[in-house]
Design an enzyme around this catalytic site. Sequence first.
Site: not given
Length: 382
Positions: A127-128, A159, A245, A271, A282, A340, A343, A369
């Site tokens: 990549t550039e 990476t 990859e 919790r 539900q 879920l 906070g 993608n």
Amino acid sequence: MTRYKFESAEHELFRKTIRKFLAEEAEPNYAQWEKDHLIPLSFWHKLGEMGYLCPQVEEQFGGLGLDFSFGVIIQEELERIGSSLIGIGLHNDIVVPYIEAYGTQEQKARWLPKCVTGDYITAIAMTEPGAGSDLANIQTTAIRDGDHYVVNGQKTFITNGIHTNLAVVAVKTNPQAEKKHRGISLLVIEGDTAGFIKGRKLDKVGMHAQDTAELYFEDCRVPVENLLGEEGKGFIYMMEKLQQERLAVAIAAQTAAEDMLALTIDYVKSREAFGKSIGHFQNTQFKIAEMATKIELGKAFLESLIEEHIAGHDVVTKVSMAKYWITENARELAIQCMQLHGGYGYMEEYKIARRYRDIPVMSIYAGTNEVMKVIIAKNLGL
């Protein structure tokens, strides 16, 4: 209980051993590595000592001669600790295979043993700043001058960019090629080569411990014998290796999704709100059921792909589907699981917060993608 149909007792023992190793050497230190924005070289060397770096490398070059199925186990167990360990998988299953596939015997003998020990940490520099998914449009040049190539250009989002001392670099050896992709070659550039300059470590949204950097080449003289494969075939080589990859990215995303679901199930059971655990509501149950179903679908698809890939089949279309769908699913799960957690899910002390910021980039690297959809459509005859 084995995870995949192809797993044997040997695989099961291998998984148990690396999981124990990571529980002792990585898990207690991971939060500090995230704060330091770097994984220490000492951890790389420990991985090498245990045989967890490039286990597929032939025994004559210091490896264990294992097939990709053991690499899958390493990828999964690293991802369970955290996405910042992705650079190890890149070294094992993405960069080193270029040397194995296209290197000469002399090149393999020179580089592979140190890749196995962790003395060499590899990177793939494609990549550039102006060329991401459009690899044919890279501008880094390597002009032949006697028995050297003179390399000039810049790479970004690399990476292992800070630690790397052995980089496979995509260059233009023939900038005048009528068809741009035919002018691309691969050079292996060692870290101590004059003119090979490491830029800043990039400050990312997530994957904080993983070192991503810019690389610069300024009149960098690289010996001709560091050419990987044939001149002008670099683009073809990259296309051949992108199957594995992208499969590796799908494996990481699937593992992350499973980890997030497990974290969330544990949390909603413990919790309490309005006098009972939130797992009794539900809405929570339906969300968990939906996520669990998608994860099982992803796992079944991934298992079949891994088996076909190990068998040597061309699964480019299916791998593109898996990379696209599984990473998108992981991103959606990260949002749902954080929700879920309430906070607390937004607090750094909870692993789900780290997952939330680490996951989105999986739909971008190794080909976005959107590019995956282009490949799928093209291969379906559109």
